[in-house]
Each structure stands twice: as structure tokens, then as C-alpha cells.
Scaffold this motif. Structure first.
Motif, mmCIF file in Angstrom:
data_model
loop_
_atom_site.group_PDB
_atom_site.id
_atom_site.type_symbol
_atom_site.label_atom_id
_atom_site.label_comp_id
_atom_site.label_asym_id
_atom_site.label_seq_id
_atom_site.Cartn_x
_atom_site.Cartn_y
_atom_site.Cartn_z
ATOM 1 N N ASN A 110 34.073 -13.249 85.591
ATOM 2 C CA ASN A 110 34.946 -12.683 86.642
ATOM 3 C C ASN A 110 35.573 -11.376 86.185
ATOM 4 O O ASN A 110 35.712 -10.426 86.974
ATOM 5 N N GLN A 111 35.936 -11.332 84.903
ATOM 6 C CA GLN A 111 36.520 -10.100 84.362
ATOM 7 C C GLN A 111 35.507 -8.957 84.422
ATOM 8 O O GLN A 111 35.831 -7.845 84.860
ATOM 9 N N LYS A 112 34.260 -9.229 84.014
ATOM 10 C CA LYS A 112 33.210 -8.211 84.084
ATOM 11 C C LYS A 112 32.915 -7.814 85.528
ATOM 12 O O LYS A 112 32.659 -6.634 85.821
ATOM 13 N N LEU A 113 32.952 -8.799 86.440
ATOM 14 C CA LEU A 113 32.666 -8.512 87.844
ATOM 15 C C LEU A 113 33.718 -7.575 88.427
ATOM 16 O O LEU A 113 33.386 -6.606 89.129
ATOM 17 N N ILE A 114 35.001 -7.832 88.142
ATOM 18 C CA ILE A 114 36.075 -6.962 88.645
ATOM 19 C C ILE A 114 35.958 -5.571 88.032
ATOM 20 O O ILE A 114 36.157 -4.555 88.718
ATOM 21 N N GLU A 115 35.597 -5.497 86.752
ATOM 22 C CA GLU A 115 35.400 -4.187 86.112
ATOM 23 C C GLU A 115 34.265 -3.427 86.801
ATOM 24 O O GLU A 115 34.371 -2.212 87.030
ATOM 25 N N THR A 116 33.187 -4.149 87.130
ATOM 26 C CA THR A 116 32.043 -3.513 87.803
ATOM 27 C C THR A 116 32.412 -3.048 89.207
ATOM 28 O O THR A 116 31.994 -1.970 89.650
ATOM 29 N N GLU A 117 33.219 -3.842 89.926
ATOM 30 C CA GLU A 117 33.602 -3.498 91.297
ATOM 31 C C GLU A 117 34.567 -2.320 91.344
ATOM 32 O O GLU A 117 34.555 -1.527 92.285
ATOM 33 N N LYS A 161 40.102 -1.399 82.186
ATOM 34 C CA LYS A 161 39.656 -2.587 81.450
ATOM 35 C C LYS A 161 40.832 -3.308 80.804
ATOM 36 O O LYS A 161 40.879 -4.546 80.787
ATOM 37 N N THR A 162 41.779 -2.527 80.282
ATOM 38 C CA THR A 162 42.959 -3.142 79.661
ATOM 39 C C THR A 162 43.786 -3.905 80.691
ATOM 40 O O THR A 162 44.226 -5.046 80.442
ATOM 41 N N GLN A 163 43.992 -3.308 81.848
ATOM 42 C CA GLN A 163 44.777 -3.966 82.896
ATOM 43 C C GLN A 163 44.088 -5.222 83.407
ATOM 44 O O GLN A 163 44.743 -6.251 83.648
#
Length: 366
Positions: free
Chosen positions: A234-241, A138-140
Motif C-alpha cells: 500500500n505504501q508503494k502504491l500510494i507513492e506510485t499514485e 516518501k517520508t510523509q
């Protein structure tokens, strides 16, 4: 039936063992049982390790059985090739490479079983690592979006500050023309005179500018807030993926690394246990004295060796005799006049044929 199967597992000569005492047969049956159960444990260990790799029980069991058969063959080979010698030094020398191989096999067998035995502790270590990896992930990901979000947020605040400044200006102008009308400031004349009208016009113009500025800035603010919302989505989507990658971080290598982070002593004792099981047949044959089977096997090997040496010597003698006879025969033939006359006649005919052939070829050329 079971005893015969274990004798077969020991790699000993069954025909010789049948002629030995019952105690000798029991000794080799025990060695064979150790070889068999070691292979069985290897099958279980390999099946568990491969299940963590393939996530398919049938594939894991199939290749686990193949691995167990391989270990069985290696152990059987190691035990069957150890022979009692007259010198303990020679026995130790022949045992050393086999002992090294047995140690390697013990490591290979014990490690997957350690993973199963300490599965709960390994899961706890993996959970801690996964939580830390989730935070790091999440930090990255946030580092990729935060600068842009902060930049847009500053722009939104600047637009809001611009509206707020204009509102303060309009409020100040409002207070000015009201104070002029009440006679509190300015000309201090009560009523709506020319000065009042001038200040009122300035206020109305500033108010119109405020309405125009609000309309323009609020539209920009909505666009920029929508951009911030899109970036956060988009940030949440990448975290979910990327989260499933972390969730599935429990493969064979990850578990081995997690096992290495646990206290080493329990794992070391399990390794010692399998090392003792794997090397037990080797040490049993090494420390035991020369027995009935060993003498019979040595006698059998001596008979075969002597017979082969006799056969080799006999073939060498036949070859030497044949060479000497051939030398004498051809030496006698050299002095026979009849053979000389026959070969002379044959050579003469051959020379005539060569001369005739040469003559015909020359005629064709001309």
C-alpha cells in the motif's frame, strides 16, 4: 503598402500625414513599426505562457493572438493620445499615466519570454525541487505506515523469542536426561533408571509443548508478515499514485518561482530591453520638437473646436431669441378682448356640461 500599414499602427491621422513631408511620415512609420513588433512579441510570449497552462498549441496560439491584439490596441492608444504641448510640464504630466501603463505591459510581455529563454536553467531548478519533493513525499507516506509496521514487527519478534526460549528449555532438558543416562550428572549412575525416565518424560512433554507453540506461533507470524507485506505494498502504491503529481510539477507558477531563484541580473536586463521597446514611442514623441504633423493636427482640432463653439453659441442665441419673442407674443395676447370673450364662452359651456352630468348622476343614485 508596408509603410501605410505601419502608419496605421501608429494611430496617426493618415489624411493629415499624407499632406506632410516624407521625413514626418517615416517618423510615424517607425513608431507604428515599434507598436506592431511589440504586439507580435506579446503574441509569442502569451502563446508560450498559455501553452504551459493548457498543453494545447491551438488553444495557446488562439488566445495568444487575442492577447497580442489587446496589447497592440493599448500601445496604439497610448501613442495616439500623446499630443505635443506648448509646455514640457504639461507633456510630462500627460505622459506619466501612459508611461506607467507601458511599464506594466513590458512586465507582462517580458516574463513569459524570460521563461522560454532560461528554460534549461529553470528545468534544472525544477528537477532539484522535484527530487526533494519525491524524498519528502516518501517520508510523509512512510510516516503513515511505519508505526504500524514497527508494531507488527515487534509482535513477530516476540513470537519468535517465545519459540527460541522454549527451544532453549527443551535443549536444557535433553542435556539433563542424557547426562543422567551417561552418569555425568544427577545420580551419576550409569544407565536408564527411574530418574532418567522422569527427566525423559519432562523433556518429551516440553518437546510436545514446543511443537504446539511452533505451530501456533508460526501461523501468527505468517499472518503478521502478510500484514506487513500488505502495508508495504500500500505504501508503494500510494507513492506510485502521487509521483505523477510531482512529475507534472512544471506549470506556469512553478516556472515563475523557479525563475525567481535564478540570478536576477539577466532577467532584469531582458525586462529593461522590453521596457525600452515599449516606452520608445512615448519617449520619441516626448523628446521630439513640435513637427509639421503636430501643427496640422493642432490646426485641425482648433478648426473643429471653433466650429463647435460657433454652433453652440448660435443655438444658444436662437433659444434666447425664441424665448424673448414668445414672452412678447403672450404678453400681447393677454390684452386682446376677442380672445377673452372666446375663452369665457368656452368656460361657460364647460360649466354647463359639468352641471348636467352631476344632475344625471344624482338621478341614478336616487
Amino acid at each position: 503598402m508596408l509603410k501605410r500599414f505601419f502608419l496605421l499602427c501608429s494611430g496617426a491621422d493618415l489624411e493629415l500625414l499624407q499632406k506632410c513631408a516624407n521625413g514626418e511620415q517615416n517618423k510615424y512609420a517607425g513608431i507604428g513599426a515599434t507598436v506592431f513588433f511589440t504586439a507580435l512579441m506579446a503574441t509569442i510570449a502569451a502563446s508560450y505562457a498559455l501553452y504551459k497552462v493548457f498543453d494545447n498549441i491551438y488553444t495557446a496560439v488562439f488566445f495568444g493572438i487575442i492577447w497580442g491584439l489587446l496589447i497592440f490596441n493599448l500601445d496604439r492608444f497610448i501613442v495616439s493620445t500623446i499630443k505635443k504641448r506648448d509646455s514640457k510640464r504639461k507633456e510630462i504630466i500627460q505622459v506619466l499615466p501612459r508611461l506607467l501603463l507601458a511599464m506594466i505591459i513590458a512586465v507582462v510581455i517580458s516574463k513569459p519570454l524570460e521563461l522560454k529563454i532560461f528554460e534549461k536553467e529553470i528545468n534544472q531548478v525544477l528537477l532539484t525541487e522535484k527530487n526533494q519533493m519525491t524524498l519528502n513525499n516518501k517520508t510523509q507516506i512512510a510516516q503513515q505506515f511505519t508505526p504500524e509496521i514497527e508494531k507488527i514487527t515487534i509482535e513477530v519478534n516476540a513470537l519468535k523469542d517465545e519459540i527460541h526460549t522454549k527451544e532453549n528449555e527443551v535443549n536444557a532438558l535433553y542435556e539433563t536426561y542424557i547426562a543422567e543416562a551417561e552418569g555425568r550428572k544427577g545420580t551419576k549412575l550409569l544407565g536408564k533408571g527411574p530418574v532418567y525416565k522422569e527427566k525423559r518424560e519432562k523433556h518429551d512433554a516440553a518437546l510436545a509443548e514446543l511443537h504446539e507453540l511452533k505451530t501456533k506461533n508460526e501461523e501468527k507470524i505468517q499472518q503478521k508478515e502478510a500484514a506487513i507485506t500488505s502495508l508495504l505494498e500500500n505504501q508503494k502504491l500510494i507513492e506510485t499514485e502521487t509521483q505523477p503529481i510531482i512529475t507534472n510539477f512544471d506549470g506556469l507558477m512553478a516556472r515563475v518561482n523557479a525563475l525567481n531563484k535564478l540570478p536576477w541580473l539577466p532577467s532584469f536586463f531582458i525586462f529593461l530591453l522590453f521596457l525600452a521597446i515599449e516606452t520608445a514611442p512615448i519617449f520619441a514623441k516626448l523628446i521630439s520638437s513640435k513637427s509639421e504633423y503636430d501643427y496640422k493636427l493642432e490646426n485641425h482640432e482648433s478648426l473643429v473646436k471653433t466650429w463647435i463653439q460657433q454652433q453652440v453659441h448660435q443655438r444658444e442665441a436662437i433659444l434666447q431669441t425664441d424665448k424673448e419673442l414668445n414672452d412678447r407674443i403672450y404678453a400681447d395676447l393677454k390684452t386682446e378682448e376677442e380672445l377673452y370673450q372666446y375663452k369665457q364662452k368656452t368656460a361657460r359651456n364647460l360649466l354647463k356640461l359639468q352641471a348636467d352630468s352631476f344632475y344625471k348622476n344624482q338621478q341614478k343614485i336616487l
